[in-house]
Design an enzyme around this catalytic site. Structure first.
Site, PDB file in Angstrom:
ATOM      1  N   MET A  79       0.814  -1.208   0.000  1.00 21.62           N
ATOM      2  CA  MET A  79       0.000   0.000   0.000  1.00 21.62           C
ATOM      3  C   MET A  79       0.857   1.271   0.000  1.00 21.62           C
ATOM      4  O   MET A  79       2.058   1.229   0.206  1.00 21.62           O
ATOM      5  CB  MET A  79      -0.926  -0.009   1.219  1.00 21.62           C
ATOM      6  N   HIS A  80       0.188   2.396  -0.216  1.00 25.95           N
ATOM      7  CA  HIS A  80       0.702   3.752   0.003  1.00 25.95           C
ATOM      8  C   HIS A  80       1.709   4.245  -1.029  1.00 25.95           C
ATOM      9  O   HIS A  80       2.108   5.410  -0.986  1.00 25.95           O
ATOM     10  CB  HIS A  80       1.348   3.894   1.389  1.00 25.95           C
ATOM     11  N   ASP A 234      -2.615  -5.076   0.581  1.00 27.07           N
ATOM     12  CA  ASP A 234      -2.078  -6.336   1.097  1.00 27.07           C
ATOM     13  C   ASP A 234      -2.691  -6.755   2.425  1.00 27.07           C
ATOM     14  O   ASP A 234      -2.994  -7.936   2.643  1.00 27.07           O
ATOM     15  CB  ASP A 234      -0.545  -6.276   1.202  1.00 27.07           C
TER      16      ASP A 234
END
Length: 485
Positions: A79-80, A234
């Site tokens: 992520m991110h 995830d």
């Protein structure tokens, strides 16, 4: 047949499963992380595509007949990450990763500009996507001006698969641009970063059809033009794989980073202890997380400097853990999120003596990671989420000794699933099933059978209680050293 793709930090995993979720084929391809400056972490987006091509081509070569029966593809990923694209969908720079800490100053600025905590449900942290974009605007203005779209890592892979710009809720919540309660982009949060909705992909849920496989790729792999599911970030994907889709359930992920995950039936932000509040990959469901940035990565670091593999290091521990190591370890090698929200936090060994050996350092490293998880348990409980048991997943969960330490330190009963793959690639395939069939039942998202239940050892827990207080006191005591590395 259903194909799941997981874009991990260290590699891509492709998994082909049948309608009964039996694994037909698995292929993996490695990825590397670039660290051009201290605290920076980047990957080349093209490397994700190269790795996906390698993994899928391997399955096509070895299991072409099975792959020809493909019905849908699902995606998961770390992520991110900030993947900046120009008007022709070409990456403008390497992706700034989830564990990149360069944007600490931009976090402070964004907190002043908009209600990220109330609307986005989270403290503005350097790991999130929004402050990365403000850093680019201030430090690489020409690149920022050329940015037409910002995608998350798995969504860049989706763009390659389908030609569509699309993000699903669990991953989008980690950008800090989402109105998490309403499950839509927030104009106010985007404006605070100098962006508009035009810079964002379309939004949907994890099992929504996010596009159809491009004809060129379908022909190359010998498959139909199948739908590609929204997928999941995830952590949300891992939760689906463990059947953690309703309140009262949770999991502890002992992977590169560490996550303590609990499901909620409503948006429940609590930023005082740096608890994350995100959308789940399941519609009308949310979750809370405590996150640490260096879980098994702490052992990997020790492996790299000792010249011994992580498995070799884990083998240095005695079969039964009887007492704490007597050494303190702060696992803040990449900064920390829960509960400190400090990208400049740094790690430390404490209490070293001349007689200290490598086995002592290994045990202390595992204990320090367990202490960080104890902080997460404390933070979730302060946020109103009671959690007493959790499924234990991730590479570190293969060590029974680490789980014994973890249970004693955190007070959690840890449920170790029977052998099987409950990782993100497997769950991406399950989300592909839901995409193709519309089935969200427990038959798809079933809870795993438990192979072993690790109940906290009461005597060991008493011994670790004092150790944990020492751990908590050490962080502020070493504040002058934070960020000096």
């Amino acid at each position: 047949m259903y194909l799941g793709l997981d874009i991990g930090t260290s590699g891509v995993k492709a998994m082909l499963v049948d309608e009964a979720f039996a694994t037909v084929a698995v292929a993996q391809a490695p990825l590397t992380v670039s660290r051009p400056q201290p605290g920076w972490s980047e990957q080349d987006p093209q490397d994700w595509i190269t790795a996906c091509e390698a993994a899928i081509s391997q399955i096509a070569a070895e299991h072409g007949a099975a792959l020809a029966g493909l019905k849908a593809i699902g995606l998961s990923g770390h992520m991110h990450g900030a993947t900046l694209l120009d008007a022709a969908d070409k990456p403008l720079r390497p992706c700034i990763m989830w564990n990149d800490g360069r944007s600490g100053q931009q976090c402070l600025e964004l907190e002043k500009r908009a209600d990220f905590r109330g609307i986005g449900g989270n403290i503005v942290m350097a790991g999130f996507t929004a402050p990365k974009l403000l850093w680019v605007a201030e430090n690489e203005p020409k690149i920022f001006e050329k940015t037409a779209k910002v995608l998350l890592p798995k969504d860049y892979v989706r763009l390659w698969l389908t030609g569509e710009h699309f993000a699903e809720m669990s991953d989008a919540a980690g950008t800090l641009w989402l109105d998490v309660a309403a499950r839509k982009w927030s104009d106010a949060l985007l404006a605070a970063t100098g962006l508009t909705r035009d810079h964002m992909p379309a939004l949907g849920e994890g099992a929504d059809v996010a596009g159809m496989l491009r004809a060129e790729l379908a022909e190359k792999w010998g498959v139909p033009r199948v739908p590609v599911a929204g997928g999941g970030g995830d952590n949300a994907a891992t939760a689906c794989g463990m059947g953690v889709t309703s309140p009262g359930t949770g999991f502890l992920s002992l992977g590169t980073s560490g996550v303590l995950f609990a499901v909620t039936d409503k948006f429940a932000p609590n930023t005082d202890e740096a608890v994350h509040a995100f959308c789940h990959a399941i519609p009308k469901t949310w979750h809370q997380m405590g996150v640490i940035l260096s879980a098994t990565d702490s052992l990997t670091w020790l492996s790299e400097i000792s010249g011994r593999s992580p498995a070799d290091l884990a083998g240095l521990l005695p079969p039964k853990i009887e007492a704490p190591s007597g050494i303190g370890f702060l696992p803040y090698l990449s900064g920390e999120r829960t509960p400190h929200n400090n990208p400049d936090a740094s790690g430390a060994f404490l209490g070293l003596r001349r007689v200290t050996g490598l086995p002592d350092l290994v045990k202390a490293t595992m204990e320090g990671v367990a202490m960080a998880f104890a902080d997460c348990v404390r933070a979730l409980r302060l946020a109103g989420t009671e959690i007493d048991a959790a499924y234990a997943v991730g590479g570190g969960a293969r060590s029974d000794q680490w789980l014994e330490i973890m249970a004693a330190v955190t007070g959690l009963t840890l449920l170790k699933p029977e052998d099987g793959d409950f990782g993100a690639a497997f769950v991406a395939a399950k989300l592909a099933v839901s995409c193709a069939t519309g089935d969200f039942s427990e038959e798809v998202f079933a809870k795993p059978r438990v192979d072993r239940e690790i109940v906290p050892d009461k005597e060991l827990a008493k011994k670790y209680a004092e150790h944990y207080q020492f751990y908590r006191d050490s962080y502020p005591a070493l504040a002058a050293w934070q960020g000096r590395a």
